[in-house]
Structures are given as C-alpha cells and as structure tokens.
Design a protein around this motif. Structure first.
Motif, short mmCIF file in Angstrom:
data_model
loop_
_atom_site.label_atom_id
_atom_site.label_comp_id
_atom_site.label_asym_id
_atom_site.label_seq_id
_atom_site.Cartn_x
_atom_site.Cartn_y
_atom_site.Cartn_z
N TRP A 64 0.84 -1.19 0.00
CA TRP A 64 0.00 0.00 0.00
C TRP A 64 0.88 1.24 0.00
CZ3 TRP A 64 -5.01 -1.05 -0.74
CH2 TRP A 64 -5.51 -2.29 -0.33
N ASN A 65 0.47 2.23 -0.76
CA ASN A 65 1.20 3.50 -0.80
C ASN A 65 0.72 4.43 0.30
OD1 ASN A 65 1.41 3.62 -4.45
ND2 ASN A 65 2.77 2.72 -2.93
N VAL A 66 1.66 4.93 1.06
CA VAL A 66 1.32 5.74 2.22
C VAL A 66 1.87 7.16 2.07
CG1 VAL A 66 1.66 5.98 4.72
CG2 VAL A 66 1.33 3.71 3.72
N ALA A 67 1.05 8.14 2.40
CA ALA A 67 1.51 9.54 2.45
C ALA A 67 1.62 9.96 3.91
CB ALA A 67 0.53 10.45 1.73
N LEU A 68 2.71 10.61 4.22
CA LEU A 68 2.90 11.10 5.58
C LEU A 68 2.62 12.59 5.62
CD1 LEU A 68 3.97 10.63 8.50
CD2 LEU A 68 6.21 11.30 7.62
N ILE A 69 1.73 12.99 6.49
CA ILE A 69 1.39 14.41 6.57
C ILE A 69 1.87 14.96 7.91
CG2 ILE A 69 -0.48 16.09 6.44
CD1 ILE A 69 -1.91 13.73 4.82
N GLY A 70 2.85 15.85 7.84
CA GLY A 70 3.46 16.37 9.05
C GLY A 70 4.83 15.73 9.28
N VAL A 71 5.89 16.53 9.17
CA VAL A 71 7.24 15.99 9.29
C VAL A 71 7.94 16.59 10.50
CG1 VAL A 71 9.34 15.43 7.98
CG2 VAL A 71 7.21 15.80 6.76
N GLY A 72 7.29 16.56 11.62
CA GLY A 72 7.92 16.94 12.89
C GLY A 72 8.68 15.75 13.45
N PHE A 73 8.91 15.76 14.75
CA PHE A 73 9.61 14.63 15.37
C PHE A 73 8.88 13.32 15.11
CE2 PHE A 73 11.89 17.60 18.35
CZ PHE A 73 13.16 17.17 18.01
N HIS B 234 4.64 -4.14 4.21
CA HIS B 234 3.89 -3.84 3.00
C HIS B 234 3.20 -2.49 3.00
CE1 HIS B 234 4.79 -8.03 2.37
NE2 HIS B 234 4.33 -8.23 3.58
N PHE B 235 3.77 -1.56 3.75
CA PHE B 235 3.29 -0.18 3.71
C PHE B 235 4.49 0.67 3.33
CE2 PHE B 235 0.69 -2.53 6.66
CZ PHE B 235 -0.59 -2.25 6.19
N VAL B 236 4.39 1.38 2.23
CA VAL B 236 5.53 2.12 1.71
C VAL B 236 5.21 3.62 1.69
CG1 VAL B 236 7.10 2.39 -0.23
CG2 VAL B 236 6.06 0.16 0.21
N ILE B 237 5.96 4.38 2.47
CA ILE B 237 5.78 5.83 2.44
C ILE B 237 6.32 6.34 1.11
CG2 ILE B 237 6.32 8.04 3.52
CD1 ILE B 237 6.50 6.70 6.16
N VAL B 238 5.46 6.97 0.34
CA VAL B 238 5.88 7.44 -0.98
C VAL B 238 6.06 8.96 -1.05
CG1 VAL B 238 4.94 5.46 -2.24
CG2 VAL B 238 3.49 7.47 -1.83
N CYS B 239 5.47 9.67 -0.11
CA CYS B 239 5.65 11.12 -0.10
C CYS B 239 5.29 11.68 1.27
CB CYS B 239 4.78 11.78 -1.17
SG CYS B 239 3.02 11.39 -1.03
N ALA B 240 5.78 12.88 1.54
CA ALA B 240 5.50 13.52 2.82
C ALA B 240 5.11 14.97 2.57
CB ALA B 240 6.72 13.44 3.73
N PHE B 241 4.34 15.53 3.49
CA PHE B 241 3.89 16.92 3.36
C PHE B 241 4.13 17.69 4.65
CE2 PHE B 241 1.44 14.31 0.50
CZ PHE B 241 1.52 15.02 -0.70
N ASP B 242 4.46 18.96 4.46
CA ASP B 242 4.63 19.84 5.61
C ASP B 242 4.47 21.26 5.09
OD1 ASP B 242 6.21 19.14 8.56
OD2 ASP B 242 5.87 21.25 8.01
N ASN B 243 4.13 22.22 5.94
CA ASN B 243 4.13 23.56 5.39
C ASN B 243 5.21 24.46 5.96
OD1 ASN B 243 2.72 23.87 7.72
ND2 ASN B 243 0.74 24.11 6.71
N ASP B 244 6.20 23.84 6.59
CA ASP B 244 7.41 24.58 6.97
C ASP B 244 8.32 24.70 5.75
OD1 ASP B 244 9.86 25.39 7.86
OD2 ASP B 244 9.94 24.03 9.56
N PRO B 245 8.55 25.97 5.28
CA PRO B 245 9.36 26.17 4.05
C PRO B 245 10.75 25.51 4.16
CG PRO B 245 8.38 28.24 4.78
CD PRO B 245 8.11 27.26 5.86
#
Lengths: 213, 213
Positions: A87-96, A111-122
């Motif tokens: 399964w393709n997993v998106a991570l939202i929030g890249v803090g600790f 069988h869980f693969v993080i494919v992208c991450a999101f954050d709004n810290d420039p």
DNA sequence: TAGATTGTTAATCGATTAACAATC
DNA sequence: TAGATTGTTAATCGATTAACAATC
C-alpha cells in the motif's frame, strides 16, 4: 460468496488477525512447522476456541488431529489482511513524530511504503528524509492523486487534524491513521483509525486509580 | 460501596469516558453551560442511550428534563478517570519518537508529567530535552523509585521492548504505554496499553481490501 | 486403531439499545 | 402545568466459550 464471507465479523477480530499473523511470522522464522490452536493460544493469550472460531470466518485452514501448518496459515492471513500487496502511504506532518515514522524500518517489511510527505514549513519543503521527498501542504491533492496514495498518516499538531481530514476527503484517500486528536466525525466512506495518546494515558490513570478494588 | 461501583464496567467504556471528558472540556471553553445526552451524542457519535447508561456506572450527574451541567459532569469525569491529580511519567527511549513525546504540549494539561527519561546512547545521557534529564538505562530502577514514577512510556526500537518490560516489573511501575511491539504477555499486575502501528495499518489494509462488499 | 485436534453448533456471557416511569 | 430529558429496567443484539461429532 466472497461478499458473504466478509460481511459481519466481530470488530476486534481484525486486531486479533494481526496478532496471529505476526506470531506466525515469528514461528516460521523459528522453523516451527505446525501448531495447534491450543499452543497458539498460549502465545497470544486468547483462548484456543476463539482462535478456531476466528479462523472459520474466512475458511478452513487446519487438519483435525494435526493442527495448522504455520506457513499455510500465515499465507492465508496475509491475503485476508490484504498485505499480499503493498500500500502507498503519504505522511502528513514531518515533525519529530513524522520523522520517527519515516525512519521506522518495520514499514516496508509490512507492505506499507511511504511514498511522499507533506509539511508547510518552508525549511522542510523540498528536503528528503530517508529518501522521501517533502512537498508543500497545498500540493497534497495533486501529489496524492499522482502517486496513487492509498493510506494517509496524520502526524500534525493538535488542532489542525480536522482541517486536513477534510482536505484528504477530496483527494480520494479512504483510509487514514491519525496521531492527531480529531474532534469531528470522519467523512462518509473514510475509515479513520486514531492513535490517541490522551485516551491511552487516561485508560492507565483509570486503572491506577481503581487498583485496590 | 466504592468497590462495588467500580467492579465490572464494559472494556470500551474507559475509552468513551476519555472522549466525553475531552468533549466537555471543549464545550466548557465554548461557554456552553449545559447539554443533553442527545446533543452530546451528536458530537461524539455514540447513542444518547449509551451515554446515559455509561454514566450510571458511576452515579447520577444530570437532571431529568434539564440535561447535564457541563462543568459538573466534567469535574466528575475528571475524578472518575483519575486525573484530578498528576501522574509521574518516565520516558524510556529518547529517539525521534521519544523526543516527539517530550515536546508534546498536551501532557501537562492532561495531568501526566514526564519527570525523567532513559536511553543507553552515551551521547544522550546527561543531556536535557525540554528540561527533562536523560539517564542511563542501568539506573532505571534507582531513578524510577526515587522519583515516584507511576507510568512508563516505552519508545524503544522493536526487539528490546520485552526486556525492558521485565526490568520495569522490578521497579514497581504498574502501568505502561508501549509504542514498541511486544510479543510476551505482560507480567502479572502490570497494565500494558500498546500502541501498535502494524495492527493499526493492517486494520486499514483489511478495510481497503474488502471495500467493495 | 487410538489419540489428537479441528470446525461448528449450541449455550453463555456481556454490551448496547429501546422504552418508559420518574422528575425537573 | 406541559414538555423535556434523565436514570434504569427489560429486550435485543453480538461476541465468546464450551462441547462434541467429524476426521486426520
């Protein structure tokens, strides 16, 4: 038939399936060839009757008088749980917390693969952690659709969870694991599992407070 | 009487109590004076009957025809859950996850205070994160006893969880929240709540796999 | 075959929901 | 008072456990 088989199973059964699966994996590593429901019950802590009953929701996997073949049962559970694929997993929030999740090795194995991450810290946008690129929060819909994300993991600060869940509803993501406390009920058709620190700790507090009884 | 009242409550009730408590806190912030079981049911997503039934395990908190006084019910729940006081928490494992927990602001508000942390990375020992000192793992028993720790949070890598649980049993800690997958059953008298990433994700996988039905 | 253990049905147990008299 | 809503009992629903015939 399939639609019949999977209709109404006890809610907690899904959790027990994961426990069975993990245990069977361990047994297989230890070269155990076969196991009876009784032996399994000693390891996982549920009754043998419950284990046998649980399995009947999905079929017949053992041999009377013999028990279960470890690798056969394991493979069946794998398919039942749905992790015979990735399964393709998106991570939202890249803090600790997000970075702890990114560096968690158990993911790929399970069988869980993080494919992208999101954050709004420039400062984080455009960076890579463990080879996973961090995108701006406003590109969520675009990227999630492009990458075919199945599951989103929410690791954002308290308060913004509800807003992001709403945005996610628009991307077509149907399954979410949230570490962020949510107050709104999840949108129709979206399954949200919550890991709730307060609830877990308060459960312990209740236990400690009523120990003597 | 007390011993009678707290005897056997439905397992899931404890989790619902936390949800009620959090919701009432929010309502109080919003200056809501009183609420009926029906109105509350619309927010939390359980039935009004269940809410009323749940509360009867602990007493009578409402007024027929009127509903519940928000702050009265909140204060009662606070005491029932056991967070009318503070609990001392030890953090074991100061990796990314551990540091996420240390910096989580919700803790103090919720009456759980991290008083010490443990790690066996020499670079971390002696350091302070958010004003919490990190001690060597071998001093766990000593420090935990000295500081009167009530609850331990396990944020260690997969594989070492079981060993640490055993050590903790010797320190007198009776309640543990573990983020580390455990395979052994918890020692007698110790309550272990597990936050299990694999189990949560596999639950989502099962859901996604059986969506059409 | 004798012994072991499954798969499944029936019995039990526990939790949720419905209904309503009591009461504000 | 009339309307609203609680607290609680009884009915229902769902999940677990016990028991055992089938079968390896």
């Amino acid at each position: 038939m399939k639609s019949d088989v999977f209709k109404k199973i006890p809610k907690m059964l899904i959790y027990r399936l994961s426990v069975y699966y993990r245990t069977l994996n361990k047994l297989e590593e230890a070269k155990t060839k076969s196991i009876s429901s009784y032996e399994l019950s000693q390891i996982v802590g549920f009754t043998a009757a419950q284990i046998r009953k649980d399995l009947t929701y999905f079929g017949q996997f053992g041999r009377p008088g013999k028990g279960y073949d470890v690798s056969v049962l394991r493979d069946n559970l794998k398919e039942i749980i749905g992790i015979n694929k990735s399964w393709n997993v998106a991570l939202i929030g890249v803090g600790f917390l997000g970075r702890a999740l990114i560096s968690y090795k158990g993911f790929r194995k399970q069988h869980f693969v993080i494919v992208c991450a999101f954050d709004n810290d420039p400062k984080k946008i455009g960076q890579r952690y463990n080879d996973i690129e961090v995108f701006s929060q406003d590109r969520m819909e675009e990227i999630i659709k492009k990458m075919g994300v199945d599951i989103a993991i929410l690791a954002v600060p308290e308060g913004v969870g509800d807003t992001i869940i709403k945005e996610l509803a628009g991307t077509g993501v149907k399954a979410v694991l949230s570490f962020s406390p949510l107050t709104l009920l999840p949108p129709e058709g979206m399954k949200v599992n919550q890991v709730d620190l307060s609830v877990e700790l308060e459960g312990l507090s209740y236990y400690l407070s009523h120990l003597e009884e």
